[in-house]
Design an enzyme around this catalytic site. Structure first.
Site: not given
Length: 334
Positions: A215, A218
């Site tokens: 994450e 990202h």
């Protein structure tokens, strides 16, 4: 000869530094009673931030699936700062099976193109962050290890938010929509990274170190590996096995939106697993076109993940830095 000795000594120092910042994961993977967990969270006094709708008009060139289940947060400021990470123990042995070559840098694309989206890059490769106090100690420890890993293996610097920086990440156990999700690249202002805590059914976003790393990548501007424009040359998507509500997760990025001259990476921490979003674990949704290739690891940055990230943020521009970070990626990546 001198250069070789220098690299060896540098990697020896790297091992010592990693021993200080990267702990064992065994203490994190425990099954906990849901009632105890709920009571522990109820004891926290930190207010839950309210969600608002995503403003898609700000990013007309990004496909809708990028924003699916990624609501933004209202602009509230926290009153407490993140304390420095504690000392940690070593948690893995580096793999020496793969040799890193410049051949990897070929012609396809897996990260945001800064020429198209210049404001989505974190300024000076610096990312202020806040970790919610709703996380329990073992969860916070894993988040801090993920951050320490990126700080060590790249020139990107995650720093505790000072309460003044306008753009910063807030790592938060968002309740609705719960899950592991993040925006792609910097959006500006307060930006959420959602990491759902463990419950009585699963360790959720804390099943392994690679989940929070995924994450955070990202947030730094990295798309899923199987979202590459050339992905159909490397994997087959079995659409009949995908739960219809999740078709959007298997979209592809256009070449104009993304960049990165690297080989397709089955080992990437950003690659979906073979049965992600399937009706059944026995029904694959992604099949590699290379025999015996495995996909979907959530252990650590791959060697190419590491190089991609360093390349994206200019860490390889200087010759000395290039040698340092390529060596780190080569010996510490999976």
């Amino acid at each position: 000869m001198c250069r070789t000795v220098g690299v060896v000594m540098m990697l020896a120092c790297a091992g010592c530094a990693l021993a200080r910042v990267l702990p064992s994961t065994s203490s994190v993977h425990t099954t906990r009673d849901a009632r105890i967990l709920k009571a522990a969270r109820a004891a926290q006094t930190e207010p839950i931030l309210q969600l608002r709708e995503v403003d898609r008009d700000k990013f007309p060139d990004i496909p809708d699936y990028v924003f699916q289940n990624t609501p933004s947060l209202s602009q509230k400021y926290l009153t407490t700062l993140v304390p420095p990470p504690p000392s940690f123990h070593q948690w893995f042995r580096p793999s020496f099976n793969t040799v890193l070559h410049r051949q990897f840098m070929l012609s396809t694309r897996v990260g945001l193109n800064w020429k198209v989206f210049p404001n989505r890059r974190w300024t000076n490769a610096t990312v202020p962050f806040v970790i919610s106090r709703h996380y329990l100690p073992a969860e916070r420890e894993m988040i801090e290890r993920a951050i320490a890993t990126l700080n060590f293996m790249t020139c990107i610097k995650f720093i505790p938010w000072d309460g003044e920086a306008e753009d910063y990440l807030i790592i938060w156990p968002v309740e609705e929509p719960a899950g592991c999700w993040s925006y792609v690249g910097k959006r500006g202002g307060q930006q959420v990274v959602s990491l759902q805590p463990p419950d009585s059914r699963s360790n959720r976003c804390f099943i392994s170190l690679g989940k929070p790393i995924h994450e955070l990548l990202h947030a730094l501007g990295i798309f899923h590996e199987q979202a590459r424009a050339d992905r159909d040359n490397h994997v087959t998507i079995i659409t009949r096995n995908i739960i219809p509500d999740y078709y959007h997760n298997f979209g592809k990025q256009g070449e104009e939106n993304t960049t990165f001259p690297f080989d397709y990476d089955y080992d990437s921490v950003m690659h979906y697993g073979k049965n992600f979003f399937s009706y059944s674990k026995n029904l694959p949704t992604i099949v590699p076109k290379v025999e015996n290739a495995t996909i979907g690891q959530r252990i650590m940055l791959s060697k190419l993940d590491c190089i991609k990230l360093n390349d994206l943020y200019g860490c390889l521009d200087d010759a000395d830095d290039r040698e340092k970070y390529t060596s780190f990626c080569k010996y510490l990546g999976l």
